[in-house]
Design an enzyme around this catalytic site. Structure first.
Site, PDB file in Angstrom:
ATOM      1  N   PHE A 282       0.822  -1.218   0.000  1.00 32.61           N
ATOM      2  CA  PHE A 282       0.000   0.000   0.000  1.00 32.61           C
ATOM      3  C   PHE A 282       0.848   1.257   0.000  1.00 32.61           C
ATOM      4  O   PHE A 282       0.360   2.328  -0.365  1.00 32.61           O
ATOM      5  CB  PHE A 282      -0.968  -0.015   1.189  1.00 32.61           C
ATOM      6  CG  PHE A 282      -0.456   0.667   2.424  1.00 32.61           C
ATOM      7  CD1 PHE A 282       0.427   0.042   3.265  1.00 32.61           C
ATOM      8  CD2 PHE A 282      -0.865   1.957   2.731  1.00 32.61           C
ATOM      9  CE1 PHE A 282       0.893   0.682   4.397  1.00 32.61           C
ATOM     10  CE2 PHE A 282      -0.401   2.599   3.860  1.00 32.61           C
ATOM     11  CZ  PHE A 282       0.485   1.960   4.694  1.00 32.61           C
ATOM     12  N   LYS A 283       2.120   1.154   0.384  1.00 31.25           N
ATOM     13  CA  LYS A 283       2.951   2.364   0.419  1.00 31.25           C
ATOM     14  C   LYS A 283       3.112   2.990  -0.968  1.00 31.25           C
ATOM     15  O   LYS A 283       3.379   4.183  -1.074  1.00 31.25           O
ATOM     16  CB  LYS A 283       4.304   2.056   1.046  1.00 31.25           C
ATOM     17  CG  LYS A 283       4.164   1.765   2.536  1.00 31.25           C
ATOM     18  CD  LYS A 283       5.463   1.680   3.257  1.00 31.25           C
ATOM     19  CE  LYS A 283       5.246   1.575   4.759  1.00 31.25           C
ATOM     20  NZ  LYS A 283       4.703   0.255   5.170  1.00 31.25           N
ATOM     21  N   ASP A 284       2.904   2.205  -2.030  1.00 34.83           N
ATOM     22  CA  ASP A 284       2.946   2.766  -3.384  1.00 34.83           C
ATOM     23  C   ASP A 284       1.883   3.845  -3.592  1.00 34.83           C
ATOM     24  O   ASP A 284       2.107   4.789  -4.347  1.00 34.83           O
ATOM     25  CB  ASP A 284       2.697   1.662  -4.425  1.00 34.83           C
ATOM     26  CG  ASP A 284       3.884   0.695  -4.547  1.00 34.83           C
ATOM     27  OD1 ASP A 284       5.039   1.126  -4.370  1.00 34.83           O
ATOM     28  OD2 ASP A 284       3.627  -0.490  -4.836  1.00 34.83           O
TER      29      ASP A 284
END
Ligand SMILES: *Cc1c(COP(=O)(O)O)cnc(C)c1O
Length: 473
Positions: free
Chosen positions: A120-122
């Site tokens: 999810f950090k993308d």
């Protein structure tokens, strides 16, 4: 119509020690110069008519509407739109964050892993990378990012800025102590502005050297060093979007107009703080359910009012193996009625004693802990009963969601990584680790590694940075 539109684009410190700055300055500042975190001077309120008009928007248009009041005049609207478009063009689905039923009953899953590094950090770092490049294009100059990683953040940061003009990135990671897949996600990136430094030491050695270099102010200024850690406001902002998106999709799919509960596997309190901002703006969210693994400082806080440090324990969900959550200060600030003086005092008390206590409770939050056995059992159950393979971080959230239903409400569980990133944990749950695969990870196996092995000392790393920047200019 939105109220308080102007104020939302001016940023203050949670510790009250800076003059207000605009959105781009807040992004470049990262941490506030008084040691606090940057927060908007006001959170915009979205009324019912606006909210309803947002329901029919695609992800990119919704992102524009949610972000615009926080950006204000710092970027022309067309530029913000283009940044959003470019940031999510690297995702492998036009939905960006697909929302799906999980158990055919009350649970839904938000697949936050469709970006280039499958975590999810993308969602935030693709946006931050493009934003950095745009601000440099406007203002001139360059930015040299230095980061230390134990895995996920490093690869998402690298993929956020690879190939971008004016930006170099140096990532320190412990040689032999990140998973082979995680190393490949960083060290196979061919762009010349990416510099992977495998250090002969532990993650703590890398983090220590990084902090020492950031404290070497002459070096930092001369070499235009910057950070990409999760306190950057732009990271929070990009994450606010999928809370609105997720709530709309769950309401649509379930045919219910009830507000929903969102279960969030938590480490640094960044993701769930974005949910809190969305809730305060008026997103149809009845409750945020905070889920931790055995590193449970945050779930203990929401259940007892005591925020007290423990020792970090390694688990199957390593990106949540955190004891001091860097974004918690932002929540504290709102919990204290946006009182910067009190926030500063409590943070100081925490730094000195390792513990603070708050009276009362916050009805917006509930919290629980999913330990290793619950994580494994949840992965197994959902794979066998519903055919959905969860990653160990998402499984912590689902385990806590199942233990804490909110009567009358659906629960959206955030799935923060693709299971293919964590084959060992999936193997432990199912007795077979070949199920956890992703094509993009398979392809990395044949690519050459580009990394420099160095001692974790300040002079060695600083010399490497200076030499590399000289070669690159
Ligand atoms: C970083 C991360 C988390 C924790 O997010 P926070 O914003 O630190 O709470 C959860 N799951 C995965 C896969 C992560 O990479």
């Amino acid at each position: 119509m939105m109220k308080k539109t102007l104020d939302a684009s001016k940023y203050l410190s949670t510790r009250g020690g800076i003059k207000s700055v605009d959105f781009c300055d807040a992004v470049m500042m990262g941490l506030a110069t008084d040691g606090g975190l940057l927060v908007p001077a006001a959170i915009p309120q979205v009324d019912g008519t606006t909210l309803d008009s947002w329901r029919s928007l695609g992800y990119l248009d919704l992102a524009f509407e949610v972000m615009r009041p926080f950006v204000g005049n710092a970027l022309p609207p067309a530029t913000l739109r283009q940044l959003i478009r470019d940031s999510y063009a690297t995702f492998d689905t036009t939905d960006i964050v697909p929302i799906k039923p999980l158990d055919g009953n009350n649970l839904y899953l938000a697949e936050l892993y469709h970006g280039p590094t499958l975590a999810f950090k993308d969602v935030a770092l693709q946006f931050l990378g493009n934003l950095f490049a745009e601000i440099l294009r406007q203002r001139g100059g360059c930015l040299n990012i230095l980061g230390a990683t134990s895995g996920d953040t490093g690869s998402a940061a690298i993929h956020g800025v690879r190939g971008k003009a004016g930006i170099e990135i140096f990532i320190l990671y412990p040689e032999g102590r990140v998973s082979p897949l995680q190393e490949r996600q960083m060290a196979t990136v061919p762009d010349a502005n990416v510099h992977c430094i495998a250090i002969k030491g532990t993650f703590d050695d890398g983090q220590r050297v990084m902090k020492q270099i950031f404290n070497d102010l002459p070096f930092k200024q001369k070499n235009h060093l910057g950070a990409v850690n999760s306190v950057n406001w732009a990271r929070i902002l990009a994450q606010v979007v999928y809370y609105f998106w997720g709530a709309f999709r769950v309401q649509e799919q379930s045919g219910s107009h009830e507000a929903i509960q969102v279960a969030v596997p938590t480490g640094n309190f960044g993701d769930i703080f974005a949910g809190y901002v969305a809730q305060r703006m008026g997103a149809p969210i009845a409750r945020l359910l905070l889920a931790t693994n055995e590193n449970d400082i945050l779930s203990r806080f929401f259940n007892t009012g005591v925020y007290a440090k423990g020792a970090v324990q390694p688990t199957l969900s390593p990106s949540m193996d955190i004891q001091v959550a860097s974004n918690f200060e932002r929540y504290l600030y709102y919990r204290l009625g946006e009182n910067a003086l009190q926030t500063k005092g409590l943070m100081k008390e925490f730094e000195q004693t390792g513990s603070i206590t708050l009276q009362g409770a916050d009805p917006v939050f509930a919290a629980g802990r999913g330990d290793t056995s619950a994580t494994l059992a949840t992965i197994k159950k959902h794979f066998e009963n519903h055919g959905t393979l969860l990653d160990p971080h998402g499984a912590v959230g689902v385990a806590v969601a199942e233990a804490n239903p909110l009567p009358g409400c659906k629960t959206l569980c955030l799935e923060t990584a693709h299971p293919g990133k964590f084959p060992a944990a999936v193997g432990q749950a199912l007795g077979n680790d070949t199920l956890a695969r992703h094509d993009s990870l398979e392809q990395l196996k044949s690519l050459p590694l580009r990394k420099t092995l160095l001692e974790p000392t300040v002079p060695v790393i600083e010399t490497f940075i200076i030499q590399t920047l000289a070669e690159r200019s």
